[in-house]
Design an enzyme around this catalytic site. Structure first.
Site, PDB file in Angstrom:
ATOM      1  N   ASP A  33       0.849  -1.197   0.000  1.00  0.00           N
ATOM      2  CA  ASP A  33       0.000   0.000   0.000  1.00  0.00           C
ATOM      3  C   ASP A  33       0.888   1.252   0.000  1.00  0.00           C
ATOM      4  OD1 ASP A  33      -3.236   0.469   1.113  1.00  0.00           O
ATOM      5  OD2 ASP A  33      -1.860   2.175   0.998  1.00  0.00           O
ATOM      6  N   THR A 125     -15.910  -2.344  -9.727  1.00  0.00           N
ATOM      7  CA  THR A 125     -17.071  -1.682  -9.118  1.00  0.00           C
ATOM      8  C   THR A 125     -18.287  -1.733 -10.047  1.00  0.00           C
ATOM      9  OG1 THR A 125     -17.907   0.496  -8.484  1.00  0.00           O
ATOM     10  CG2 THR A 125     -16.057   0.500  -9.997  1.00  0.00           C
ATOM     11  N   ASP A 126     -19.470  -1.650  -9.447  1.00  0.00           N
ATOM     12  CA  ASP A 126     -20.695  -1.589 -10.275  1.00  0.00           C
ATOM     13  C   ASP A 126     -20.763  -0.288 -11.072  1.00  0.00           C
ATOM     14  OD1 ASP A 126     -21.239   0.170  -8.159  1.00  0.00           O
ATOM     15  OD2 ASP A 126     -23.133  -0.764  -7.590  1.00  0.00           O
ATOM     16  N   GLU A 127     -19.941   0.719 -10.678  1.00  0.00           N
ATOM     17  CA  GLU A 127     -20.010   2.011 -11.372  1.00  0.00           C
ATOM     18  C   GLU A 127     -19.575   1.918 -12.834  1.00  0.00           C
ATOM     19  OE1 GLU A 127     -18.791   5.553  -9.411  1.00  0.00           O
ATOM     20  OE2 GLU A 127     -19.482   4.863  -7.474  1.00  0.00           O
ATOM     21  N   TYR A 153     -13.532   8.622 -12.265  1.00  0.00           N
ATOM     22  CA  TYR A 153     -13.275   7.422 -11.439  1.00  0.00           C
ATOM     23  C   TYR A 153     -13.792   6.164 -12.140  1.00  0.00           C
ATOM     24  CZ  TYR A 153     -14.343   3.781  -8.028  1.00  0.00           C
ATOM     25  OH  TYR A 153     -14.469   2.562  -7.394  1.00  0.00           O
ATOM     26  N   LYS A 157     -11.791   2.852 -13.710  1.00  0.00           N
ATOM     27  CA  LYS A 157     -12.019   1.467 -13.282  1.00  0.00           C
ATOM     28  C   LYS A 157     -12.432   0.603 -14.476  1.00  0.00           C
ATOM     29  CE  LYS A 157     -11.935   0.020  -9.560  1.00  0.00           C
ATOM     30  NZ  LYS A 157     -10.815  -0.565  -8.772  1.00  0.00           N
ATOM     31  N   PRO A 208     -24.634  17.208   4.566  1.00  0.00           N
ATOM     32  CA  PRO A 208     -24.755  17.713   3.196  1.00  0.00           C
ATOM     33  C   PRO A 208     -25.258  16.651   2.206  1.00  0.00           C
ATOM     34  CG  PRO A 208     -22.455  17.195   3.690  1.00  0.00           C
ATOM     35  CD  PRO A 208     -23.238  16.865   4.927  1.00  0.00           C
ATOM     36  N   ASN A 252     -30.460   8.023  -0.957  1.00  0.00           N
ATOM     37  CA  ASN A 252     -29.516   8.678  -0.036  1.00  0.00           C
ATOM     38  C   ASN A 252     -30.236   9.358   1.124  1.00  0.00           C
ATOM     39  OD1 ASN A 252     -27.443   7.908  -1.720  1.00  0.00           O
ATOM     40  ND2 ASN A 252     -27.339   9.866  -2.796  1.00  0.00           N
TER      41      ASN A 252
HETATM   42  P1  NAD Z   1      -9.996   3.309  -0.177  1.00  0.00           P
HETATM   43  O1  NAD Z   1      -9.857   4.618  -0.862  1.00  0.00           O
HETATM   44  O2  NAD Z   1     -10.563   3.264   1.194  1.00  0.00           O
HETATM   45  O3  NAD Z   1      -8.562   2.582  -0.106  1.00  0.00           O
HETATM   46  C1  NAD Z   1      -7.677   2.575  -1.185  1.00  0.00           C
HETATM   47  C2  NAD Z   1      -6.327   2.079  -0.674  1.00  0.00           C
HETATM   48  O4  NAD Z   1      -5.438   2.005  -1.803  1.00  0.00           O
HETATM   49  C3  NAD Z   1      -5.665   3.012   0.357  1.00  0.00           C
HETATM   50  O5  NAD Z   1      -5.112   2.248   1.406  1.00  0.00           O
HETATM   51  C4  NAD Z   1      -4.569   3.700  -0.442  1.00  0.00           C
HETATM   52  O6  NAD Z   1      -3.450   4.071   0.341  1.00  0.00           O
HETATM   53  C5  NAD Z   1      -4.217   2.609  -1.444  1.00  0.00           C
HETATM   54  N1  NAD Z   1      -3.602   3.160  -2.677  1.00  0.00           N
HETATM   55  C6  NAD Z   1      -4.056   4.192  -3.423  1.00  0.00           C
HETATM   56  N2  NAD Z   1      -3.213   4.412  -4.454  1.00  0.00           N
HETATM   57  C7  NAD Z   1      -2.234   3.479  -4.366  1.00  0.00           C
HETATM   58  C8  NAD Z   1      -1.083   3.190  -5.139  1.00  0.00           C
HETATM   59  N3  NAD Z   1      -0.777   3.903  -6.227  1.00  0.00           N
HETATM   60  N4  NAD Z   1      -0.301   2.162  -4.772  1.00  0.00           N
HETATM   61  C9  NAD Z   1      -0.595   1.424  -3.661  1.00  0.00           C
HETATM   62  N5  NAD Z   1      -1.643   1.676  -2.874  1.00  0.00           N
HETATM   63  C10 NAD Z   1      -2.461   2.689  -3.222  1.00  0.00           C
HETATM   64  O7  NAD Z   1     -10.845   2.391  -1.183  1.00  0.00           O
HETATM   65  P2  NAD Z   1     -11.928   1.266  -0.877  1.00  0.00           P
HETATM   66  O8  NAD Z   1     -13.246   1.913  -0.709  1.00  0.00           O
HETATM   67  O9  NAD Z   1     -11.413   0.352   0.142  1.00  0.00           O
HETATM   68  O10 NAD Z   1     -11.945   0.529  -2.291  1.00  0.00           O
HETATM   69  C11 NAD Z   1     -11.029  -0.521  -2.559  1.00  0.00           C
HETATM   70  C12 NAD Z   1     -11.283  -1.032  -3.970  1.00  0.00           C
HETATM   71  O11 NAD Z   1     -12.629  -1.516  -4.082  1.00  0.00           O
HETATM   72  C13 NAD Z   1     -11.123   0.034  -5.043  1.00  0.00           C
HETATM   73  O12 NAD Z   1     -10.488  -0.558  -6.153  1.00  0.00           O
HETATM   74  C14 NAD Z   1     -12.542   0.437  -5.393  1.00  0.00           C
HETATM   75  O13 NAD Z   1     -12.615   0.845  -6.728  1.00  0.00           O
HETATM   76  C15 NAD Z   1     -13.284  -0.860  -5.165  1.00  0.00           C
HETATM   77  N6  NAD Z   1     -14.703  -0.756  -4.756  1.00  0.00           N
HETATM   78  C16 NAD Z   1     -15.053   0.030  -3.695  1.00  0.00           C
HETATM   79  C17 NAD Z   1     -16.389   0.047  -3.279  1.00  0.00           C
HETATM   80  C18 NAD Z   1     -16.836   0.871  -2.090  1.00  0.00           C
HETATM   81  O14 NAD Z   1     -18.047   0.974  -1.839  1.00  0.00           O
HETATM   82  N7  NAD Z   1     -15.947   1.463  -1.310  1.00  0.00           N
HETATM   83  C19 NAD Z   1     -17.351  -0.735  -3.956  1.00  0.00           C
HETATM   84  C20 NAD Z   1     -16.924  -1.507  -5.048  1.00  0.00           C
HETATM   85  C21 NAD Z   1     -15.615  -1.518  -5.415  1.00  0.00           C
HETATM   86  O1  DAU Z   2     -20.862   1.641  -6.170  1.00  0.00           O
HETATM   87  C1  DAU Z   2     -19.573   1.396  -5.753  1.00  0.00           C
HETATM   88  C2  DAU Z   2     -18.851   2.698  -5.494  1.00  0.00           C
HETATM   89  O2  DAU Z   2     -19.397   3.231  -4.293  1.00  0.00           O
HETATM   90  C3  DAU Z   2     -17.350   2.532  -5.367  1.00  0.00           C
HETATM   91  O3  DAU Z   2     -16.832   2.099  -6.613  1.00  0.00           O
HETATM   92  C4  DAU Z   2     -16.677   3.850  -4.954  1.00  0.00           C
HETATM   93  O4  DAU Z   2     -15.305   3.655  -4.741  1.00  0.00           O
HETATM   94  C5  DAU Z   2     -17.323   4.316  -3.664  1.00  0.00           C
HETATM   95  O5  DAU Z   2     -16.774   5.559  -3.276  1.00  0.00           O
HETATM   96  C6  DAU Z   2     -18.842   4.437  -3.835  1.00  0.00           C
HETATM   97  O6  DAU Z   2     -19.159   5.518  -4.749  1.00  0.00           O
HETATM   98  P1  DAU Z   2     -20.403   6.498  -4.484  1.00  0.00           P
HETATM   99  O7  DAU Z   2     -20.192   7.736  -5.245  1.00  0.00           O
HETATM  100  O8  DAU Z   2     -21.688   5.784  -4.659  1.00  0.00           O
HETATM  101  O9  DAU Z   2     -20.196   6.727  -2.880  1.00  0.00           O
HETATM  102  P2  DAU Z   2     -20.250   8.055  -1.971  1.00  0.00           P
HETATM  103  O10 DAU Z   2     -20.208   7.583  -0.567  1.00  0.00           O
HETATM  104  O11 DAU Z   2     -19.279   9.079  -2.408  1.00  0.00           O
HETATM  105  O12 DAU Z   2     -21.696   8.609  -2.268  1.00  0.00           O
HETATM  106  C7  DAU Z   2     -22.865   7.815  -2.095  1.00  0.00           C
HETATM  107  C8  DAU Z   2     -24.067   8.647  -2.519  1.00  0.00           C
HETATM  108  O13 DAU Z   2     -24.258   9.708  -1.578  1.00  0.00           O
HETATM  109  C9  DAU Z   2     -23.892   9.316  -3.866  1.00  0.00           C
HETATM  110  O14 DAU Z   2     -25.143   9.337  -4.527  1.00  0.00           O
HETATM  111  C10 DAU Z   2     -23.467  10.735  -3.525  1.00  0.00           C
HETATM  112  C11 DAU Z   2     -24.163  10.989  -2.207  1.00  0.00           C
HETATM  113  N1  DAU Z   2     -23.475  11.880  -1.259  1.00  0.00           N
HETATM  114  C12 DAU Z   2     -22.173  11.607  -0.937  1.00  0.00           C
HETATM  115  C13 DAU Z   2     -21.480  12.396  -0.046  1.00  0.00           C
HETATM  116  C14 DAU Z   2     -20.032  12.092   0.287  1.00  0.00           C
HETATM  117  C15 DAU Z   2     -24.147  12.948  -0.646  1.00  0.00           C
HETATM  118  O15 DAU Z   2     -25.335  13.156  -0.912  1.00  0.00           O
HETATM  119  N2  DAU Z   2     -23.456  13.717   0.232  1.00  0.00           N
HETATM  120  C16 DAU Z   2     -22.149  13.502   0.561  1.00  0.00           C
HETATM  121  O16 DAU Z   2     -21.585  14.270   1.355  1.00  0.00           O
END
Ligand code: NAD
Ligand code: DAU
Length: 339
Positions: A33, A125-127, A153, A157, A208, A252
């Protein structure tokens, strides 16, 4: 087995590291990491001295260091969580998203080709499927839904996913991809919706909500995602994509109101703010394939998962207050600078 987990100091990666060390006592887990703003080593404090665990501070884009780690560890499996993950940041500054999410993935897969691997797993990701309209609740993302991205983003991906499939076809890299819906649970970085709302509500700060708060996300407890990846890396078929999600769609605004209710805070903390540019309307995963082929089903009901999550933030004030103050960014130097 030796497993390299990239991004293992972030939200899902750290949950996965802890899950694997708990469930596979014979396996060696190497967390690689970069410790960006989203990586927090204190999350892994309980396993830093575990005999089967090693932490390497490195950037997945740094070819030389990545190859060196592969040379030393000869991993059987690589699970790539490392990414820039926040949509809003990608709208501000796309460059680092392309660098880490696309180029970093290429470096890791080149290392896998050079040193040989049993499995490369890409955490996607589903995105990548774009969004669904609110007036068609009958529609869901399946693995054959075309890629159709909205943000830098999600485009980064999706680009990485295409590259993974190209390496599978061209070089026969034994790769799999999972595309999961929104995760929630412990160690979720407080820039994301659920932890941000919990922490702001606790401090009686404004909550927010973007636009009208009508956007829909499909929430899955993080441990269920970890179990899905465990099944895919051990039993999944190479060259395949697996969607992961638990049919748990929430607007949301309803999530924010639920958090207010659970914390006994007034809804007048809710503040509607300018919408996210290109804001995806609805995500909804069809998880039939992973259920039918690998027997995966989510285990944590949302009512239980959200309460556990809120309780976790209430009892881990130190973890998130260090993040908010920025103090956690000096943690690595303080703890490991002289080690
Ligand atoms: P996060 O942002 O919490 O963590 C990302 C980690 O990657 C951090 O520890 C960061 O230090 C590390 N990192 C970033 N750039 C790096 C680099 N160049 N080299 C090495 N390490 C690096 O992310 P998360 O929410 O845990 O997501 C993890 C993975 O799952 C991502 O690939 C994201 O696209 C995917 N994902 C996230 C969600 C979600 O809801 N959070 C859902 C579906 C998929
Ligand atoms: O669907 C999977 C994805 O989910 C992952 O691939 C991404 O890494 C992860 O960040 C997440 O993306 P979202 O954009 O869905 O998550 P976020 O928590 O940023 O926002 C969730 C929803 O809430 C989105 O519709 C935006 C809204 N939002 C978010 C924030 C931070 C608000 O309304 N207010 C806020 O302050």
């Amino acid at each position: 087995m030796t497993i390299i987990v990239t991004g293992g100091a972030g939200f899902i990666g750290s949950n996965f590291v802890l899950y694997m060390l708990k469930n596979y006592s014979e396996d060696r887990i190497i967390c690689l990491d970069k410790l960006t703003y989203a990586g927090n080593l204190s999350t892994l404090q309980s396993v830093m001295d575990h005999p089967n665990f090693r932490f390497v501070k490195a950037d997945i884009c740094d070819r030389e260091t990545v190859y060196q780690v592969f040379e030393e560890e000869k991993p059987n499996i690589v699970v790539n969580f490392a990414a820039e993950s926040h949509v809003d940041r990608s709208i501000e500054d796309p460059g680092i998203f392309l660098q880490t999410n696309v180029m970093g993935t290429a470096v890791l897969m080149d290392a896998c080709r050079k040193y040989g691997i049993q499995r490369y797993h890409q955490v996607s990701t589903d995105e990548v499927y774009g969004d669904l309209p609110l007036d068609r609740p009958d529609l869901f993302f399946t693995e054959t839904t075309p890629l159709h991205t909205s943000s830098p983003y999600s485009a980064s991906k999706a680009s990485a996913d295409l590259l993974v499939m190209a390496y599978y076809r061209t070089y026969e890299l034994p790769a799999t991809i999972s595309r999961c819906s929104n995760n929630y649970g412990p160690y979720h970085f407080p820039e994301k919706l659920i932890p941000l709302m919990i922490i702001n509500a606790l401090s009686d700060k404004p909550l927010p909500v973007y636009g009208k708060g009508l956007n829909v996300r499909d929430w899955l407890y993080v441990e269920d995602h970890c179990r899905a990846i465990d099944l895919i890396i051990h039993k999944g078929k190479t060259g395949e994509v697996y969607n992961v999600g638990g049919h748990n769609e929430w607007r949301n605004i309803d999530i924010v109101k639920l958090i207010c209710k659970e914390l006994g805070k007034p809804e007048n903390l809710i503040t509607y703010v300018t919408d996210r540019k290109g804001h995806d309307m609805r995500y909804a995963i069809d998880p039939t394939k992973i259920h039918d082929e690998l027997g995966w089903l989510p285990e944590t009901k949302f009512e239980d998962g959200i309460q556990k999550t809120i309780q976790w933030y209430l009892s881990h004030l130190e973890w998130w207050s260090e993040i908010i103050s920025g103090a956690y960014q000096g943690y690595y130097e303080r703890m490991y600078g002289d080690r």
